[in-house]
Write a protein that holds these residues in place. Structure first.
Motif, PDB file in Angstrom:
ATOM      1  N   ASP A 167       0.851  -1.187   0.000  1.00  0.00           N
ATOM      2  CA  ASP A 167       0.000   0.000   0.000  1.00  0.00           C
ATOM      3  C   ASP A 167       0.893   1.246   0.000  1.00  0.00           C
ATOM      4  N   ASP A 168       0.375   2.336  -0.554  1.00  0.00           N
ATOM      5  CA  ASP A 168       1.177   3.550  -0.708  1.00  0.00           C
ATOM      6  C   ASP A 168       1.737   4.074   0.604  1.00  0.00           C
ATOM      7  N   ASP A 169       1.004   3.864   1.711  1.00  0.00           N
ATOM      8  CA  ASP A 169       1.419   4.464   2.980  1.00  0.00           C
ATOM      9  C   ASP A 169       2.417   3.601   3.753  1.00  0.00           C
ATOM     10  N   LEU A 170       2.730   2.413   3.271  1.00  0.00           N
ATOM     11  CA  LEU A 170       3.667   1.541   3.970  1.00  0.00           C
ATOM     12  C   LEU A 170       5.098   1.834   3.516  1.00  0.00           C
ATOM     13  N   LYS A 171       5.970   2.100   4.475  1.00  0.00           N
ATOM     14  CA  LYS A 171       7.372   2.375   4.181  1.00  0.00           C
ATOM     15  C   LYS A 171       8.248   1.269   4.763  1.00  0.00           C
ATOM     16  N   VAL A 172       9.202   0.804   3.965  1.00  0.00           N
ATOM     17  CA  VAL A 172      10.157  -0.197   4.427  1.00  0.00           C
ATOM     18  C   VAL A 172      11.568   0.288   4.113  1.00  0.00           C
ATOM     19  N   MET A 173      12.534  -0.345   4.759  1.00  0.00           N
ATOM     20  CA  MET A 173      13.932  -0.147   4.416  1.00  0.00           C
ATOM     21  C   MET A 173      14.500  -1.499   4.016  1.00  0.00           C
ATOM     22  N   LEU A 174      15.589  -1.472   3.284  1.00  0.00           N
ATOM     23  CA  LEU A 174      16.239  -2.707   2.852  1.00  0.00           C
ATOM     24  C   LEU A 174      17.685  -2.692   3.320  1.00  0.00           C
ATOM     25  N   LYS A 175      18.133  -3.808   3.894  1.00  0.00           N
ATOM     26  CA  LYS A 175      19.542  -3.959   4.257  1.00  0.00           C
ATOM     27  C   LYS A 175      20.083  -5.127   3.458  1.00  0.00           C
ATOM     28  N   LEU A 176      20.991  -4.831   2.524  1.00  0.00           N
ATOM     29  CA  LEU A 176      21.397  -5.799   1.518  1.00  0.00           C
ATOM     30  C   LEU A 176      22.917  -5.923   1.447  1.00  0.00           C
ATOM     31  N   THR A 177      23.363  -7.094   1.081  1.00  0.00           N
ATOM     32  CA  THR A 177      24.781  -7.298   0.791  1.00  0.00           C
ATOM     33  C   THR A 177      25.174  -6.414  -0.384  1.00  0.00           C
TER      34      THR A 177
END
Length: 295
Positions: A206-216
């Motif tokens: 959904d537009d209001d959901l924010k995530v972050m990504l921690k990647l190699t």
């Protein structure tokens, strides 16, 4: 207001996220690198007390401030502990301007289909409620990908987003961490599969959901640039994954819109035996390197 200020800081600030979240399984190794051998403690309480002293030494160091450090990922025991007489999340934000995150995974299952998914997390909602009440901004949850196995990678990403939605529902921002083993003979191929799976799931948010990504840090420079630019992604951060500080920084500099979230590389060369002046100088040097690579 605090959440908004924290979100703005994480989304647009210059700097990196420090990972201070070694858990029960990784603490002995972290202490050994710090110059404290296993024969120096006999109980888990003693072990966690020693690692907390190390973390406090880092958090109170002159260079560990919002000038270069955006956030810090905490182990649950650290979140519930104190530094300089204040609750750790409160100290980080109010005294240092550093945004607090919480590691929430309980470790990894045995390898299957070339990956290790996360173990069950009983009591997750209660933990998230506690974290929110203590001023924590977000969470971090780690899986590991060892091989370019599409079935396994799909399972990792699906589980990560299932947990992420629970975190978002609690009013926190999840850092999704599907680590790709830097020693994998199929690392580049695994990252291609992972990229597509991440994009598919992020596009479904959904537009209001924010995530972050921690990647190699990817084998192909710039692989995750489109994810960093996605409207649902607050920030993409990189794990050091076993690379030396210098190697991790050199690789990171080749990836635009990706900042560091280093643990072992942040503490590289720091020892219990150092004087405060020596410790602060060595930590400051590491912070400077990681900050420069995160620009």
């Amino acid at each position: 207001m605090t959440d908004t200020a924290m979100a703005q800081r994480i989304a647009t600030g210059a700097g990196f996220i420090a990972a201070l979240d070694q858990s029960g399984g990784s603490t002995p190794k972290a202490l050994k690198l710090y110059g404290i051998s296993e024969d120096a403690y006999s109980t888990d309480e003693d072990m966690f007390s020693l690692i907390h002293q190390m973390r406090c030494r880092i958090m109170t160091a002159p260079d560990f401030t919002s000038d270069k450090v955006l956030g810090a990922i905490l182990f649950e025991r650290t979140m519930r502990d104190t530094v300089d007489g204040k609750a750790v999340p409160t100290y980080l934000w109010e005294q240092r301007g550093v945004v607090p995150f919480l590691k929430i995974d309980k470790g990894l299952e045995d390898k299957a289909n070339g990956v290790q998914i996360m173990k069950p997390m009983p009591g997750l909602e209660a933990l998230l409620a506690d974290a929110k009440s203590m001023g924590v901004f977000g969470t971090k949850e780690r899986s590991v990908i060892h091989e370019a196995d599409a079935t396994g990678i799909k399972a990792v990403v699906a589980q990560q987003f299932e947990v992420a939605k629970t975190v978002c529902a609690a009013g926190l921002v999840p850092i999704i961490e599907p680590e790709v083993d830097i020693n994998s003979p199929t690392k580049a191929e695994a990252e291609d599969i992972l990229h597509e799976e991440l994009l598919n799931h992020i596009n479904g948010l959904d537009d209001d959901l924010k995530v972050m990504l921690k990647l190699t840090i990817p084998s192909e420079d710039g692989l995750y640039l489109d994810l960093a630019d996605h409207k649902n992604v607050l920030r993409v951060v990189a794990l050091s994954g076993g690379y030396s500080t210098d190697d991790a920084c050199a690789r990171l500099m080749r990836n635009k819109n990706m900042i560091a979230s280093f643990s072992r590389a942040l503490a590289e060369g720091l020892t219990h035996q150092m004087s405060d002046a020596e410790f602060n100088a060595a930590l400051g040097n590491n912070i400077d390197k990681i900050y420069a690579a995160s620009k």
